[in-house]
Write a protein that holds these residues in place. Structure first.
Motif, PDB file in Angstrom:
ATOM      1  N   VAL A  95       0.845  -1.184  -0.031  1.00 56.03           N
ATOM      2  CA  VAL A  95      -0.051   0.019  -0.220  1.00 56.03           C
ATOM      3  C   VAL A  95       0.896   1.221   0.039  1.00 56.03           C
ATOM      4  O   VAL A  95       0.443   2.305  -0.395  1.00 56.03           O
ATOM      5  N   MET A  96       2.110   0.915   0.648  1.00 58.26           N
ATOM      6  CA  MET A  96       2.958   2.638   0.615  1.00 58.26           C
ATOM      7  C   MET A  96       3.297   2.706  -0.964  1.00 58.26           C
ATOM      8  O   MET A  96       3.466   4.054  -1.235  1.00 58.26           O
ATOM      9  N   PHE A  97       3.065   2.014  -1.842  1.00 55.79           N
ATOM     10  CA  PHE A  97       3.221   2.420  -3.174  1.00 55.79           C
ATOM     11  C   PHE A  97       2.056   2.487  -4.130  1.00 55.79           C
ATOM     12  O   PHE A  97       1.908   2.748  -5.301  1.00 55.79           O
ATOM     13  N   ARG A  98       0.934   2.639  -3.412  1.00 53.78           N
ATOM     14  CA  ARG A  98      -0.408   2.916  -3.902  1.00 53.78           C
ATOM     15  C   ARG A  98      -0.241   4.226  -4.985  1.00 53.78           C
ATOM     16  O   ARG A  98      -0.114   5.327  -4.421  1.00 53.78           O
ATOM     17  N   GLY A  99      -0.486   3.963  -5.926  1.00 51.14           N
ATOM     18  CA  GLY A  99      -0.517   4.852  -7.034  1.00 51.14           C
ATOM     19  C   GLY A  99       0.836   5.516  -7.341  1.00 51.14           C
ATOM     20  O   GLY A  99       0.854   6.616  -8.230  1.00 51.14           O
ATOM     21  N   ALA A 100       1.903   4.934  -7.113  1.00 53.71           N
ATOM     22  CA  ALA A 100       3.120   5.480  -7.553  1.00 53.71           C
ATOM     23  C   ALA A 100       3.570   4.738  -8.710  1.00 53.71           C
ATOM     24  O   ALA A 100       4.637   5.247  -9.240  1.00 53.71           O
ATOM     25  N   SER A 102       1.119   3.856 -11.876  1.00 53.35           N
ATOM     26  CA  SER A 102      -0.205   3.331 -12.400  1.00 53.35           C
ATOM     27  C   SER A 102      -0.158   3.882 -13.856  1.00 53.35           C
ATOM     28  O   SER A 102       0.845   4.659 -14.307  1.00 53.35           O
ATOM     29  N   ILE A 132      -1.546   0.074   7.831  1.00 51.27           N
ATOM     30  CA  ILE A 132      -2.687   0.667   7.095  1.00 51.27           C
ATOM     31  C   ILE A 132      -3.325  -0.280   6.060  1.00 51.27           C
ATOM     32  O   ILE A 132      -4.548  -0.324   6.070  1.00 51.27           O
ATOM     33  N   MET A 330      -4.462  -0.670  -6.630  1.00 53.74           N
ATOM     34  CA  MET A 330      -4.921   0.516  -6.082  1.00 53.74           C
ATOM     35  C   MET A 330      -5.515   0.577  -4.835  1.00 53.74           C
ATOM     36  O   MET A 330      -5.853   1.351  -4.197  1.00 53.74           O
ATOM     37  N   THR A 331      -6.270  -0.779  -4.404  1.00 57.89           N
ATOM     38  CA  THR A 331      -7.163  -1.080  -3.178  1.00 57.89           C
ATOM     39  C   THR A 331      -6.763  -2.602  -2.945  1.00 57.89           C
ATOM     40  O   THR A 331      -6.310  -3.408  -3.554  1.00 57.89           O
ATOM     41  N   LEU A 446       4.491   7.356   7.521  1.00 61.81           N
ATOM     42  CA  LEU A 446       4.671   6.915   6.185  1.00 61.81           C
ATOM     43  C   LEU A 446       4.726   7.732   5.011  1.00 61.81           C
ATOM     44  O   LEU A 446       5.470   7.936   4.160  1.00 61.81           O
ATOM     45  N   SER A 447       4.020   8.923   5.269  1.00 57.41           N
ATOM     46  CA  SER A 447       3.729   9.908   4.231  1.00 57.41           C
ATOM     47  C   SER A 447       5.089  10.768   4.187  1.00 57.41           C
ATOM     48  O   SER A 447       5.582  11.111   3.251  1.00 57.41           O
ATOM     49  N   LEU A 450       7.810   8.966   1.693  1.00 58.23           N
ATOM     50  CA  LEU A 450       7.453   8.557   0.332  1.00 58.23           C
ATOM     51  C   LEU A 450       8.757   9.199  -0.647  1.00 58.23           C
ATOM     52  O   LEU A 450       8.939   8.504  -1.522  1.00 58.23           O
ATOM     53  N   THR A 454      10.256   6.276  -3.031  1.00 56.45           N
ATOM     54  CA  THR A 454      10.056   6.115  -4.599  1.00 56.45           C
ATOM     55  C   THR A 454      11.595   6.609  -5.179  1.00 56.45           C
ATOM     56  O   THR A 454      11.430   6.734  -6.504  1.00 56.45           O
TER      57      THR A 454
ATOM     58  N   PRO B 397      -7.901   4.424   5.284  1.00 58.80           N
ATOM     59  CA  PRO B 397      -6.761   3.743   4.845  1.00 58.80           C
ATOM     60  C   PRO B 397      -6.687   3.606   3.360  1.00 58.80           C
ATOM     61  O   PRO B 397      -5.647   3.578   2.636  1.00 58.80           O
ATOM     62  N   PRO B 401      -1.172   6.000   1.181  1.00 57.69           N
ATOM     63  CA  PRO B 401      -0.637   7.213   1.137  1.00 57.69           C
ATOM     64  C   PRO B 401      -1.110   7.656  -0.313  1.00 57.69           C
ATOM     65  O   PRO B 401      -1.876   6.952  -1.003  1.00 57.69           O
ATOM     66  N   HIS B 403       0.337   9.087  -3.621  1.00 60.59           N
ATOM     67  CA  HIS B 403       1.501   9.495  -4.582  1.00 60.59           C
ATOM     68  C   HIS B 403       0.914  10.478  -5.712  1.00 60.59           C
ATOM     69  O   HIS B 403       1.900  11.305  -6.354  1.00 60.59           O
ATOM     70  N   HIS B 407      -4.716   9.116  -9.709  1.00 61.28           N
ATOM     71  CA  HIS B 407      -4.797   7.817  -9.607  1.00 61.28           C
ATOM     72  C   HIS B 407      -5.787   7.814  -8.201  1.00 61.28           C
ATOM     73  O   HIS B 407      -6.529   6.555  -8.341  1.00 61.28           O
ATOM     74  N   SER B 412      -8.989   4.363  -6.690  1.00 62.00           N
ATOM     75  CA  SER B 412      -9.087   3.817  -5.317  1.00 62.00           C
ATOM     76  C   SER B 412     -10.284   4.323  -4.559  1.00 62.00           C
ATOM     77  O   SER B 412     -10.914   3.553  -3.889  1.00 62.00           O
TER      78      SER B 412
END
Lengths: 467, 467
Positions: A95-100, A102, A132, A330-331, A446-447, A450, A454, B397, B401, B403, B407, B412
């Motif tokens: 989840v830490m890379f969600r949207g990094a 796509s 998270i 993404m989820t 975590l934010s 980032l 990355t 959650p 985070p 990014h 996206h 999400s």
């Protein structure tokens, strides 16, 4: 006389359990509606929970409340109770890379984004990501997940603290030498049964294209010695199946067969590259092998083909619903992945009568439990099973009116409708609030990580993707 | 000096507006990231609303709160503000049949289920259905919808009372004789501009296969006389296009062209049967013709093909996101239909770089506004536009985070994340609660009607489906 319990859910409409649709449906006669699956729908019922298990399910008016003065009472008027959902394949810390990463194709996703970013991971990142992710899973009505990642001891601590149930596998590659396999086996041995039995374990070889035959054979022996299954990515798409065939004449499932992985028992992640000849191999191990589909990942990555539900269904192989890691999908949403599988199955087959709502719910609950080797423990609401129970709020316009409970649950509800979540008899989400996790701090910490997470300027990656 | 306003949204992250991606993307150079669309992302901003319109959007620290003592203040810390979503094709009252006809193919859905059940409708049913549907739309962040159904005067009253914005078209068939067309035109004339301007109108011929050429020609003349568009089902799938061609040599879009419907201006519902030759016809009317996609319906009905986004995009035709009626799609969810369109486009094209998140958001907001003929009024957050604003809770959650905001929103977020909805400067949803509609009574009353509504023993139907 109603048997004493710790907790009573009152006035629920109980979607108690599902059954496997008949092989060969929907080509069976239309009048044979049971062949397409069904949901046992019990309006106006109460559920008694004792010592982490379901003690009884009774019509409201047959419950003697006077005998239950010590029990906590949850009023579920207007709510539907269903078995806790299972996410049968994910990588929670991602989840830490969600949207990094796509809107990119698969090979680029691995080689240029995710595997270079994973070089940056610290154990603390894994902890925060897992925390998270577990928050997301619980709020979405998922009471059990199957995880596959690095740093699994840390993730196990987060499972313990949060109250969720999990099947955990520590990931390894052959490039690590014997150490990787041994670490994965040691984790599977030591963590099994922890968190009051909520943690079960599996071995975590990454995939047939990153773990060689010798290591797969040794893993199969480890599995039989330890009495656990093997959770492995295999036949993730048709491209992998084709390249495997041309490289050494075997499909990825053929490799799992020859190395004894199927015989030992396996949770096959993805399996979108499973072909007819594979299904014949799998059938012999239907009691110990299941496949976790992750449809959102396939669609977002523009993959060729999805997990072949009909082929596997007719072969008697259980199919589960997973989300994959959130860096790709993404989820971690089981509702969304369940519905996507159903829609893509109808669309691709051209048959709207296939992949019925009842069938989809069976995949997300009962078959998912089988895929994890937890049949008879979770996956239904029935006396004797673990009290993993989700309450869904139907007092919302998008769930009204109700003509058919299965259609409402499979095609209209979403994870935001979940209000209460109970795992092993303990309330962990109430009124859409997590009772066991403080997320605000985890997200804030975590934010700040980032930019470091990355960073890809080091030019390294944890593996090369060339399946 | 900050100009005085009625309402201020403070501390929001504002997803202010989108732009149309370049024609020819994703084949354009990868470095040209703007070609794939983009979202104007303004963290830490405030929005001032005055007399129903956006007065200003300013960084938080440039707002002089002392000058705004009379304004209502909404604290949007942790929330994302985005333009109200638009649902560009639905049939609101059909929520009454939600789940009454699922897992069935298209022709059976019409002839054996929905059109027989619609024989039973009363005006009261239409009112209750519309009320529940508008509640669903608002709670899901939809501030404007395009409706096509019978009994539109009743629906208009529900629009008025609820505070939502709508483009309303009264449905007619040629089988009704001249009365149908005249009723639709009278409604379009009389209701236009009602509800303080929140209601705009269109003419509602059902489809080229239920309304003949003469009536379509007369409808085009009505549209030009009244200054409204024509909302019509056309080329709903490739099967319809093929049967239209073999019946009279024209595609459904060809019929709309020849009868003057395109020239008058049209909202084409579905358009999944639009082919290359149609795109050439449509291009000439790109300023007044748009297509509403309804992807969930296509998938659930196992339809062949979906609205051809790339063909229409390259032809310069605006494409919107609709849900169709809930009898077919089970929800009126624009988030879900937006995401499904993106996923099926990636999957079907085999190209993960196509249908970007920013492109999808542009469809759900700015292009949707164009499809309804409301460009320059809604579809973005910009001073001068109508204050149709949605706040989405990112303190959850599954949205952390962040990014990349596009996206997160496109892939999400779900409709349950919407907390606050403002239409025309008025707060109509606060903390996930409807302020303008009492749903409990409507649901209770409609639920009692279900046996009568679903009765098909009369053996009649409102039309025959034989496109």
């Amino acid at each position: 006389m109603t048997a004493p319990v710790d907790l009573v859910i009152r006035h629920a409409r109980v979607a108690a359990e599902t059954h496997r649709p008949a092989p060969g449906y929907p080509d069976l006669p239309r009048a044979d509606t049971a062949s397409r699956g069904g949901v046992r729908d019990l309006p106006g019922h109460s559920i008694g929970v004792s010592a982490g298990r379901i003690a009884w399910i009774l019509p409201d008016d047959e419950v003697d409340l006077a005998a239950l003065t010590d029990a906590e009472i949850i009023d579920a008027s207007g709510l539907v109770a269903l078995p806790g959902l299972v996410n049968s394949h994910t990588h929670t810390p991602m989840v830490m890379f969600r949207g990094a990463a796509s809107d990119v194709p698969t090979a680029e996703w691995f080689n240029d984004h995710v595997w270079p970013m994973e070089v940056n991971l610290t154990d603390r990142d894994i902890r925060l990501g897992a925390r998270i992710a577990i928050g997301e899973l619980l709020l979405g009505g998922v009471t059990t997940f199957a995880d596959h990642y690095f740093g699994m001891s840390t993730i196990a601590e987060e499972v313990e603290g949060s109250g969720i149930r999990a099947l955990l596998a520590d990931t390894f590659f052959s490039s690590e030498g014997a150490a990787g396999r041994e670490r994965s086996a040691a984790f599977a041995r030591d963590a099994a049964g922890s968190a009051n039995g909520r943690i079960t374990t599996a071995l975590g070889p990454h995939a047939p294209y990153t773990v060689d035959d010798d290591d797969l054979r040794a893993t199969a022996r480890d599995a039989e010695r330890l009495g656990v299954r093997i959770h492995i990515h295999a036949a993730e798409n048709l491209t992998q199946t084709a390249s495997s065939r041309s490289r050494d004449g075997r499909t990825p499932i053929g490799i799992l067969h020859e190395t004894g992985v199927l015989e030992a028992g396996a949770l096959i992640a993805h399996g979108a590259g499973i072909v007819a000849e594979d299904a014949e191999l799998l059938t012999a191990y239907a009691d110990r092998v299941g496949v976790a589909s992750c449809t959102k990942t396939y669609l977002l990555h523009a993959q060729e083909g999805t997990t072949p539900l009909r082929l596997l269904h007719d072969a008697g192989i259980s199919v589960g619903i997973g989300s994959d890691g959130a860096a790709g999908s993404m989820t971690l949403d089981v509702w969304e992945n369940m519905r996507l599988l159903g829609m893509i199955e109808k669309y691709a087959s051209g048959d709207a009568t296939w992949a019925t709502s009842a069938h989809l719910l069976d995949l997300a609950t009962r078959q998912n439990a089988e895929v994890l080797g937890l049949a008879g423990e979770i996956g239904a609401l029935r006396p004797g099973l673990r009290a993993d129970i989700v309450l869904v709020d139907f007092r919302t316009p998008h769930l009204q009116p109700v003509h058919d409970l299965a259609h409402s649950l499979a095609l209209s509800a979403h994870q935001g409708d979940v209000t209460t979540v109970i795992v092993d008899g303990r309330v962990v989400v109430r009124d859409r609030r997590l009772l066991t996790i403080d997320l605000e701090e985890a997200v804030a910490e975590l934010s700040e990580r980032l930019p470091a997470l990355t960073d890809r300027s080091h030019g390294r990656r944890v593996q090369d993707y060339a399946p």
